[in-house]
Design an enzyme around this catalytic site. Structure first.
Site, PDB file in Angstrom:
ATOM      1  N   THR A 208      75.928  31.427  25.351  1.00  0.00           N
ATOM      2  CA  THR A 208      75.027  32.361  24.663  1.00  0.00           C
ATOM      3  C   THR A 208      75.666  32.950  23.422  1.00  0.00           C
ATOM      4  OG1 THR A 208      75.783  34.229  26.028  1.00  0.00           O
ATOM      5  CG2 THR A 208      73.847  33.000  26.793  1.00  0.00           C
ATOM      6  N   ASN A 210      76.171  36.273  21.622  1.00  0.00           N
ATOM      7  CA  ASN A 210      76.170  37.691  21.976  1.00  0.00           C
ATOM      8  C   ASN A 210      75.891  38.494  20.699  1.00  0.00           C
ATOM      9  OD1 ASN A 210      76.486  39.937  23.593  1.00  0.00           O
ATOM     10  ND2 ASN A 210      78.706  40.014  23.348  1.00  0.00           N
ATOM     11  N   GLU A 257      71.999  38.720  24.739  1.00  0.00           N
ATOM     12  CA  GLU A 257      72.587  37.389  24.772  1.00  0.00           C
ATOM     13  C   GLU A 257      71.495  36.339  24.646  1.00  0.00           C
ATOM     14  OE1 GLU A 257      76.346  37.556  27.612  1.00  0.00           O
ATOM     15  OE2 GLU A 257      74.606  38.484  28.562  1.00  0.00           O
TER      16      GLU A 257
END
Length: 308
Positions: A208, A210, A257
């Site tokens: 992901t 962030n 995320e």
């Protein structure tokens, strides 16, 4: 579109103009109607159109600590206003001294002396001057004194619901990004810089990005969302977004995320944006990793279907 910082920056020789005034956070459908009215009126009169807005939000100066969540960061707001055909954007620094201007002083110093106003377009609920003492009726009276007209643009509503920045903030805060997009006339956007996280998503097979959002940004409620992700390359990509504290891993820090579908590039340090299309589910706590991974896979598939 010309952009001025403060009414002292208005070019000398600036002619008469049609002005509309407001914070315009979100540049939502109601704002679009008011600004569009001002642009049309300016063209009808063969004058220039000016949007006057403020930075920081007046609430933060008048009541420190009460800054509302921001729907559109300044650069984005300017882009949206420019797209409506406005000739000039005047961003007035909202200082304690400026907040003390009486309605009469505001009209004389800003509208008359600086912007050479021929007409003002405002919404039904417009207030101005120290302690918001001025209203549309007072503005009309001052207009007769100083030689400009006032046009009162009706508020935009649908199904009895009046679109306002406060209403849209409440939708975003509740996670109802669909309702927010209806009032905005486009998806709610959240921007920020990609920073390093715990790398847990990569370990699970779903790396992901962030996102560190801007201060005061209107962040949707904790949950899982489908959103369009746009990076520095300008390409829009489907993404599943998790907002919350990662309760399965006993997290305490609230994070944003984004798992960008079908993408494996390095995004660290990039300024990116998320356009929220729909809320998929609430945050949940799982007793093991396997059911969490299965749920993430389901979220990804639902994101694919929702975003087409």
């Amino acid at each position: 579109m010309q952009r001025w910082r403060g009414f002292d920056s208005v070019p000398s020789g600036w002619g008469r103009s049609v002005v509309t005034i407001g914070v315009f956070d979100g540049v939502h459908r109601g704002h679009q109607a008011i600004i569009g009215h001002a642009v049309k009126r300016a063209r009808d009169l063969d004058l220039q159109s000016v949007v006057m807005t403020f930075d920081p939000h007046p609430a933060e100066v008048v009541r420190p600590g009460s800054h509302p969540a921001v729907l559109t960061e300044p650069v984005r707001k300017a882009e949206l206003i420019e797209a409506l055909g406005v000739d000039a954007l005047c961003v007035v620094p909202f200082t304690p001294a400026f907040s003390q201007l009486s309605p009469d002083e505001f009209v004389h110093d800003v509208l008359v002396e600086s912007l050479h106003t021929a007409a003002v377009v405002v919404g039904d609920n417009f207030r101005f001057g120290h302690r918001a003492a001025g209203d549309v009726t007072m503005l009309e009276s001052l207009g007769r004194t100083f030689g400009f007209t006032v046009e009162d643009a009706p508020l935009v509503s649908e199904g009895g619901l009046v679109f306002s920045s406060t209403y849209i903030r409440s939708c975003v805060d509740a996670g109802d990004v669909r309702a927010a997009s209806i009032a905005l006339g486009r998806p709610h956007r959240l921007s920020g810089v990609v920073v390093r996280g715990d790398q847990r998503g990569r370990e699970l097979g779903f790396p992901t990005a962030n996102l560190m959002a801007d201060r005061y940004a209107a962040v949707p409620a904790d949950g899982i969302y489908a959103a369009w992700f746009t990076g520095a390359d300008g390409v829009r990509r489907a993404s599943s977004v998790s907002i919350g504290t990662n309760p399965t891993f006993s997290g305490t820090e609230r994070r944003i995320e984004a798992y960008v579908l079908d993408f494996d590039g390095d995004l660290y340090g990039e300024r990116v944006s998320l356009d929220f299309a729909g809320h998929l589910r609430e945050q949940r706590t799982y007793d093991a990793i396997e059911p969490l991974i299965a749920q993430i896979r389901a979220d990804v598939e639902e994101t694919r279907m929702l975003l087409g």
